[in-house]
Design a protein around this motif. Structure first.
Motif, PDB file in Angstrom:
ATOM      1  N   ALA A 217       0.830  -1.198   0.000  1.00 45.80           N
ATOM      2  CA  ALA A 217       0.000   0.000   0.000  1.00 45.80           C
ATOM      3  C   ALA A 217       0.870   1.255   0.000  1.00 45.80           C
ATOM      4  CB  ALA A 217      -0.930  -0.002   1.214  1.00 45.80           C
ATOM      5  N   LEU A 218       1.957   1.222   0.813  1.00 46.69           N
ATOM      6  CA  LEU A 218       2.875   2.355   0.845  1.00 46.69           C
ATOM      7  C   LEU A 218       3.566   2.521  -0.496  1.00 46.69           C
ATOM      8  CD1 LEU A 218       4.365   4.576   2.414  1.00 46.69           C
ATOM      9  CD2 LEU A 218       6.032   2.839   3.130  1.00 46.69           C
TER      10      LEU A 218
ATOM     11  N   ASP B 280       2.426   1.713  -3.481  1.00 47.56           N
ATOM     12  CA  ASP B 280       1.485   2.301  -4.430  1.00 47.56           C
ATOM     13  C   ASP B 280       1.359   3.809  -4.223  1.00 47.56           C
ATOM     14  OD1 ASP B 280       0.986  -0.139  -5.575  1.00 47.56           O
ATOM     15  OD2 ASP B 280      -0.807  -0.555  -4.375  1.00 47.56           O
ATOM     16  N   GLU B 281       1.516   4.239  -2.972  1.00 45.76           N
ATOM     17  CA  GLU B 281       1.366   5.657  -2.661  1.00 45.76           C
ATOM     18  C   GLU B 281       2.593   6.464  -3.073  1.00 45.76           C
ATOM     19  OE1 GLU B 281       0.840   8.505   1.293  1.00 45.76           O
ATOM     20  OE2 GLU B 281       0.256   6.387   1.374  1.00 45.76           O
ATOM     21  N   ILE B 282       3.794   5.895  -2.880  1.00 48.48           N
ATOM     22  CA  ILE B 282       5.006   6.681  -3.133  1.00 48.48           C
ATOM     23  C   ILE B 282       5.587   6.459  -4.523  1.00 48.48           C
ATOM     24  CG2 ILE B 282       5.588   6.703  -0.688  1.00 48.48           C
ATOM     25  CD1 ILE B 282       7.762   4.621  -1.290  1.00 48.48           C
TER      26      ILE B 282
ATOM     27  N   HIS C 161       5.507   9.452  -6.844  1.00 52.44           N
ATOM     28  CA  HIS C 161       6.450  10.486  -6.429  1.00 52.44           C
ATOM     29  C   HIS C 161       7.879  10.097  -6.805  1.00 52.44           C
ATOM     30  CE1 HIS C 161       3.217  12.482  -4.317  1.00 52.44           C
ATOM     31  NE2 HIS C 161       2.986  11.400  -3.591  1.00 52.44           N
TER      32      HIS C 161
ATOM     33  N   HIS D  64       6.209  13.027   1.726  1.00 50.16           N
ATOM     34  CA  HIS D  64       5.287  12.009   1.226  1.00 50.16           C
ATOM     35  C   HIS D  64       5.156  10.770   2.113  1.00 50.16           C
ATOM     36  CE1 HIS D  64       5.198  14.411  -2.360  1.00 50.16           C
ATOM     37  NE2 HIS D  64       6.490  14.256  -2.560  1.00 50.16           N
TER      38      HIS D  64
END
Length: 477
Positions: free
Chosen positions: A11-12, A14-16, A19, A41
């Motif tokens: 999940a992390l 996919d988030e970063i 960026h 971020h």
């Protein structure tokens, strides 16, 4: 049930990942990436990331550094041949950036330099013989002003170019190609579309003197006065009468050196072969329908490349335009953006733009529908650099043989807009100029600079003095 560590990590990731990709495009080092991710971020109270883990993630995304790719002059040969078809005069820095952004190839400067020495020695001599001109420009911070300008070199093809620049960061906000570049409604639409997408506006706009810029001057003034009534009685637009509109001139110079040569060669080829005559109405209509969307896509790629390309001017702060523009605090710089709402933009748009004006149609609507039908019958071939003239000629042949072709009135032959006067009762902003030196033409302090009523408390971080941009570019003398 608590999620597993693997689920949390994915999940992390996919988030970063977006960026990391954005920072990769701006050529940041792994150490800088880690610092920015931790700072902006990642919630460091719950997660952490180090150099080793970042490198593992980056390589898992297929993002490999120069040494890992290990390119030689032979391994980049095919890519260079292809790039040279469109970027004939690009130098070492531009080629390294083009290989990186368009081919995902991270190539050492020494490799590109060796390639030039082996395969393009005459071009190296030509580039070294170029004379440079130095131009200086002051800006107080990001969104201090936008400079707009048109470019007429392609009018012989029936094409006009227009650009808007944010000078402090050097970010190109738009370069648009259309069958016109002087219609005041069209020019204003470029600006309103940009600030509507951003959600904020700048302090002032700037342009050469010309009636085609009156609507953008009026719209900017009305919007600024709407959000700051103290500005009433002062035009929020700069006319560069005796001064140079420096940043757009530099942008056009770069475009003509890096982008234009190959595209002009391609366009001239069709003209020289007798396939296209700008004075032939039907040919001009088909040409606009085929070429304008394709050229706009190519220009958009060029803009993205410039956004993420380290500027070669001698400017402060030194960095990538997109990073300076998006994160001015990281460069100890101010951001003067003025938050706006949709209602204000819509009001100005309704006041100064007629959406039904023919200038906004690439070709007359009935003819456009007919061309689209013919294009569908052809199987909707993708328009590329290699087949753009083929698509044009095939479409033109179909229309020339058809019996029911709709009227082909040129959009620029439609009734011209009446000249809209400037807002009454508005005087020009003053400007600050040193004797025999640079001048400040922004909007801070009523046009006089940062010393007039701005302090660090208002912005929450250290105040920076007016920034001087001594910009050096290659100009043909």
């Amino acid at each position: 049930m608590r999620p597993s560590l693997t689920t949390v990590f994915l999940a992390l990731l996919d988030e970063i990942a977006p960026h990391i990709l954005r920072l990769w495009k701006t050529c940041q080092t792994d150490r800088n990436m880690v610092h920015i991710l931790r700072q902006k971020h990642i919630d460091t109270e719950h997660y952490g990331i180090g150099l080793t883990k970042l490198r593992e993630i980056r390589e898992g995304m297929g993002l490999r550094r120069t040494r890992q790719q290990g390119h030689t002059i032979e391994s980049i040969r095919d890519a260079m041949i292809d790039l040279r078809q469109m970027y004939l005069k690009a130098g070492i820095r531009e080629v390294i950036s083009l290989l990186f952004h368009e081919r995902d190839m991270s190539v050492a400067r020494s490799v590109v330099s060796s390639y030039f020495a082996v395969y393009e020695p005459e071009l190296v001599r030509e580039r070294k013989s170029r004379c440079l001109k130095r131009r200086r420009f002051w800006a107080a911070g990001v969104n201090d002003l936008f400079a707009v300008d048109q470019h007429d070199k392609w009018l012989r093809f029936g094409l006009g170019l227009h650009t808007g620049i944010e000078p402090f960061s050097g970010r190109i906000m738009w370069i648009c190609v259309w069958h016109s570049n002087r219609n005041p409604q069209l020019i204003l639409s470029y600006y309103l579309n940009t600030i509507e997408e951003l959600g904020y506006m700048l302090l002032i706009t700037q342009s050469d003197l010309g009636t085609e810029n009156f609507r953008i001057a009026n719209a900017q003034t009305l919007l600024r006065q709407c959000y700051d009534p103290d500005l009433r009685g002062m035009l929020q637009h700069r006319w560069m009468r005796s001064k140079k509109n420096v940043m757009p001139e530099i942008t056009w110079s770069q475009l003509r050196r890096c982008f234009t040569p190959a595209f002009e060669t391609l366009l001239d080829h069709g003209v020289n072969e007798g396939w296209y005559d700008v004075r032939n109405t039907l040919q001009n209509m088909v040409f606009c329908w085929v070429f304008i969307p394709w050229l706009q896509q190519e220009l958009d790629v060029y803009i993205q490349h410039q956004w993420h390309h380290l500027t070669f001017y001698q400017i402060l702060p030194h960095g990538v335009p997109s990073l300076i523009y998006d994160s001015p605090k990281d460069f100890n710089a101010l951001d003067f953006k003025v938050t706006i709402d949709r209602d204000g933009v819509d009001h100005v748009r309704e006041l100064y733009i007629n959406s039904a004006h023919p200038v906004f149609d690439i070709v007359p609507p009935t003819l456009g529908d007919f061309i689209q039908h013919c294009y569908d019958e052809m199987g909707c071939p993708e328009v590329t650099r290699t087949n753009v003239w083929i698509v044009y000629r095939n479409l033109l042949s179909i229309l020339q043989l058809a019996d029911n072709v709709p009227p082909t009135l040129l959009p620029n032959e439609a009734e011209e807009d009446s000249v809209l006067p400037l807002l009454e009762g508005c005087s020009d902003l003053p400007f600050c100029e040193e004797p025999n030196g640079p001048y400040y033409m922004g909007g801070v302090g009523g046009g006089l600079g940062l010393g007039m009523g701005y302090n660090s408390v208002q912005f929450g971080y250290p105040l920076m003095s007016v920034k001087i941009l001594p910009i050096t570019v290659s100009w043909t003398l």
